[in-house]
Write a protein that holds these residues in place. Structure first.
Motif, PDB file in Angstrom:
ATOM      1  N   ALA A 123      -6.495  -0.599  -5.783  1.00 45.45           N
ATOM      2  CA  ALA A 123      -7.507   0.429  -5.514  1.00 45.45           C
ATOM      3  C   ALA A 123      -6.812   1.761  -5.262  1.00 45.45           C
ATOM      4  N   TYR A 124      -7.584   2.843  -5.379  1.00 46.13           N
ATOM      5  CA  TYR A 124      -7.034   4.186  -5.184  1.00 46.13           C
ATOM      6  C   TYR A 124      -8.068   5.078  -4.494  1.00 46.13           C
ATOM      7  N   LYS A 125      -7.600   5.920  -3.570  1.00 48.77           N
ATOM      8  CA  LYS A 125      -8.442   6.950  -2.960  1.00 48.77           C
ATOM      9  C   LYS A 125      -7.572   8.154  -2.610  1.00 48.77           C
ATOM     10  N   SER A 130      -3.796  14.013   0.813  1.00 48.42           N
ATOM     11  CA  SER A 130      -3.168  12.699   0.962  1.00 48.42           C
ATOM     12  C   SER A 130      -3.781  11.731  -0.041  1.00 48.42           C
ATOM     13  N   GLN A 131      -3.002  10.721  -0.449  1.00 50.00           N
ATOM     14  CA  GLN A 131      -3.557   9.675  -1.302  1.00 50.00           C
ATOM     15  C   GLN A 131      -3.085   8.308  -0.827  1.00 50.00           C
ATOM     16  N   TRP A 132      -3.893   7.313  -1.179  1.00 43.66           N
ATOM     17  CA  TRP A 132      -3.615   5.921  -0.807  1.00 43.66           C
ATOM     18  C   TRP A 132      -3.805   5.055  -2.036  1.00 43.66           C
ATOM     19  N   ILE A 133      -2.803   4.224  -2.317  1.00 37.18           N
ATOM     20  CA  ILE A 133      -2.880   3.277  -3.425  1.00 37.18           C
ATOM     21  C   ILE A 133      -2.673   1.877  -2.871  1.00 37.18           C
ATOM     22  N   ARG A 134      -3.640   1.003  -3.100  1.00 32.04           N
ATOM     23  CA  ARG A 134      -3.455  -0.408  -2.768  1.00 32.04           C
ATOM     24  C   ARG A 134      -2.951  -1.080  -4.035  1.00 32.04           C
ATOM     25  N   ALA A 135      -1.635  -1.303  -4.090  1.00 35.89           N
ATOM     26  CA  ALA A 135      -1.040  -1.849  -5.313  1.00 35.89           C
ATOM     27  C   ALA A 135      -1.425  -3.313  -5.515  1.00 35.89           C
ATOM     28  N   GLY A 136      -1.438  -4.093  -4.424  1.00 31.62           N
ATOM     29  CA  GLY A 136      -1.866  -5.494  -4.510  1.00 31.62           C
ATOM     30  C   GLY A 136      -1.201  -6.254  -5.626  1.00 31.62           C
ATOM     31  N   SER A 137      -1.991  -6.802  -6.548  1.00 31.40           N
ATOM     32  CA  SER A 137      -1.464  -7.646  -7.629  1.00 31.40           C
ATOM     33  C   SER A 137      -0.661  -6.851  -8.653  1.00 31.40           C
ATOM     34  N   GLY A 138      -0.804  -5.530  -8.652  1.00 31.48           N
ATOM     35  CA  GLY A 138       0.039  -4.730  -9.533  1.00 31.48           C
ATOM     36  C   GLY A 138      -0.669  -3.561 -10.170  1.00 31.48           C
ATOM     37  N   ILE A 139      -0.010  -2.406 -10.172  1.00 33.82           N
ATOM     38  CA  ILE A 139      -0.559  -1.186 -10.768  1.00 33.82           C
ATOM     39  C   ILE A 139       0.603  -0.317 -11.232  1.00 33.82           C
ATOM     40  N   LEU A 140       0.402   0.435 -12.295  1.00 30.45           N
ATOM     41  CA  LEU A 140       1.368   1.429 -12.757  1.00 30.45           C
ATOM     42  C   LEU A 140       0.815   2.807 -12.405  1.00 30.45           C
ATOM     43  N   HIS A 141       1.699   3.692 -11.964  1.00 30.05           N
ATOM     44  CA  HIS A 141       1.236   5.060 -11.706  1.00 30.05           C
ATOM     45  C   HIS A 141       2.354   6.053 -11.983  1.00 30.05           C
ATOM     46  N   ALA A 142       1.963   7.321 -12.063  1.00 29.89           N
ATOM     47  CA  ALA A 142       2.909   8.408 -12.269  1.00 29.89           C
ATOM     48  C   ALA A 142       2.392   9.630 -11.529  1.00 29.89           C
ATOM     49  N   GLU A 143       3.319  10.465 -11.054  1.00 31.68           N
ATOM     50  CA  GLU A 143       2.974  11.674 -10.321  1.00 31.68           C
ATOM     51  C   GLU A 143       3.641  12.860 -11.008  1.00 31.68           C
ATOM     52  N   LYS A 144       2.861  13.653 -11.705  1.00 34.80           N
ATOM     53  CA  LYS A 144       3.387  14.796 -12.445  1.00 34.80           C
ATOM     54  C   LYS A 144       3.310  16.055 -11.591  1.00 34.80           C
ATOM     55  N   HIS A 166      -9.873   9.039  14.617  1.00 34.03           N
ATOM     56  CA  HIS A 166      -9.578   8.036  13.597  1.00 34.03           C
ATOM     57  C   HIS A 166      -9.346   8.691  12.234  1.00 34.03           C
ATOM     58  N   GLY A 167      -8.323   8.218  11.538  1.00 39.16           N
ATOM     59  CA  GLY A 167      -8.063   8.681  10.185  1.00 39.16           C
ATOM     60  C   GLY A 167      -9.027   8.058   9.187  1.00 39.16           C
ATOM     61  N   LEU A 168      -9.072   8.630   7.977  1.00 34.42           N
ATOM     62  CA  LEU A 168     -10.029   8.179   6.965  1.00 34.42           C
ATOM     63  C   LEU A 168      -9.497   7.050   6.094  1.00 34.42           C
ATOM     64  N   ILE A 169      -8.181   6.896   6.017  1.00 35.27           N
ATOM     65  CA  ILE A 169      -7.612   5.843   5.176  1.00 35.27           C
ATOM     66  C   ILE A 169      -7.827   4.494   5.853  1.00 35.27           C
ATOM     67  N   GLU A 170      -8.540   3.605   5.169  1.00 34.36           N
ATOM     68  CA  GLU A 170      -8.801   2.270   5.703  1.00 34.36           C
ATOM     69  C   GLU A 170      -7.797   1.299   5.093  1.00 34.36           C
ATOM     70  N   SER A 171      -6.671   1.153   5.756  1.00 33.04           N
ATOM     71  CA  SER A 171      -5.589   0.327   5.230  1.00 33.04           C
ATOM     72  C   SER A 171      -5.852  -1.153   5.497  1.00 33.04           C
ATOM     73  N   GLU A 172      -5.167  -1.985   4.726  1.00 30.84           N
ATOM     74  CA  GLU A 172      -5.313  -3.440   4.870  1.00 30.84           C
ATOM     75  C   GLU A 172      -4.568  -3.963   6.090  1.00 30.84           C
ATOM     76  N   THR A 173      -3.605  -3.193   6.578  1.00 28.30           N
ATOM     77  CA  THR A 173      -2.842  -3.577   7.771  1.00 28.30           C
ATOM     78  C   THR A 173      -3.096  -2.540   8.863  1.00 28.30           C
ATOM     79  N   GLU A 226       0.873  -1.172   0.000  1.00 30.18           N
ATOM     80  CA  GLU A 226       0.000   0.000   0.000  1.00 30.18           C
ATOM     81  C   GLU A 226       0.910   1.221   0.000  1.00 30.18           C
ATOM     82  N   VAL A 227       0.582   2.197  -0.841  1.00 25.85           N
ATOM     83  CA  VAL A 227       1.400   3.403  -0.987  1.00 25.85           C
ATOM     84  C   VAL A 227       0.644   4.588  -0.397  1.00 25.85           C
TER      85      VAL A 227
END
Length: 276
Positions: A127-129, A89-103, A157-164, A62-63
């Motif tokens: 997933a992304y939020k 803030s942003q959260w990316i659950r990469a899991g099985s695999g995702i490509l991303h870029a930040e411009k 409590h924070g809003l990001i619902e992480s897997e861990t 998770e990113v």
């Protein structure tokens, strides 16, 4: 019981070229993880040049990105597009695999962190939020503002619902002051110096340093700077093996090999012609 400082890890200065400064506090030889966090990059640059601005893959993690200053555009191979500005803030659950870029649209100051997904979730659907600054829960203390991104601090409590089970907060000090915060007693926790200097347990932590804390349900932080920024990170301790290979993290060498093959085969999708 108040937490004390067990060790202080100096972040590796990966880049320092007059435009960009990049500290890497995790992983280090002396510490590969803190709670589920296996990566902590702290960057600051003045130009539009960025890190992560070219399409690149992630898997098994998770990113988390927190933008202290600046503005950037997010895009990924799952079709998510977004613009982040100061305090977002942003959260990316990469899991099985995702490509991303930040411009980047301008100079930035921010944090990017990864947490390792547990074995049973390492290949979960990506997933992304994003969370805009005005909706992120805050705590006002004497001379300090705490932005709670994920996990619980002082009952907020924070809003990001992480897997861990994870804690990530950013603490802004407006003046030299001391605050006490309540945290999960059993979590592995640390405090990272984003700006200025601060003291915990009579030990001073500077910008680019990560203080690893003992167990306990309270932390007292004394800011030595009028504009200090401190990040609280950690969570449940990793109980499984972790393997790194560039942007991939897995629970086995076979998992790393599978992620690399999936990327090359285009199974993580494509973004601006990558990987082909």
């Amino acid at each position: 019981m108040h937490r004390t400082v067990e060790s202080i890890i100096k972040g590796q200065k990966v880049i320092d070229d007059g435009d960009m400064t990049l500290f890497r506090a995790l992983p280090q030889i002396e510490r590969r993880s803190l709670g589920p966090f296996v990566f902590l990059d702290h960057y600051k640059h003045d130009s539009k040049r960025g890190i992560g601005d070219q399409p690149h893959p992630h898997a098994g993690i998770e990113v988390y990105t927190y933008l202290i200053k600046g503005k950037m555009e997010h895009s990924d191979s799952r079709g998510f597009k977004d613009v982040l500005e100061q305090g977002d803030s942003q959260w990316i659950r990469a899991g099985s695999g995702i490509l991303h870029a930040e411009k980047p649209f301008e100079g930035r100051h921010g944090l990017q962190l990864w947490t390792a997904l547990p074995p049973e979730k390492s290949e979960i659907e990506p997933a992304y939020k994003s969370f805009k600054s005005n909706v992120i829960p805050i705590i006002e203390k004497d001379g300090a503002t705490i932005k709670v991104l994920t996990g619980t601090v002082d009952g907020v409590h924070g809003l990001i619902e992480s897997e861990t089970p994870t804690v990530l907060s950013c603490i802004y000090f407006s003046r030299s002051t001391s605050i006490e915060i309540e945290v999960n007693e059993s979590f592995e926790l640390g405090l990272y110096g984003v700006l200025g200097s601060f003291t915990v347990d009579n030990k001073t932590i500077q910008t680019g340093e990560l203080a690893v804390l003992s167990t306990g349900d309270k932390i007292t932080i004394f800011s030595q700077s009028d504009d200090a920024i401190v990040a609280l990170i950690g969570g449940e301790k990793i109980t499984w093996k972790i393997f790194f290979s560039g942007p991939f993290v897995a629970t086995s060498k076979e998992g790393l090999s599978k992620a690399e093959k999936n990327f090359v085969a285009g199974n993580m999708g494509t973004l601006d012609g990558v990987p082909f």
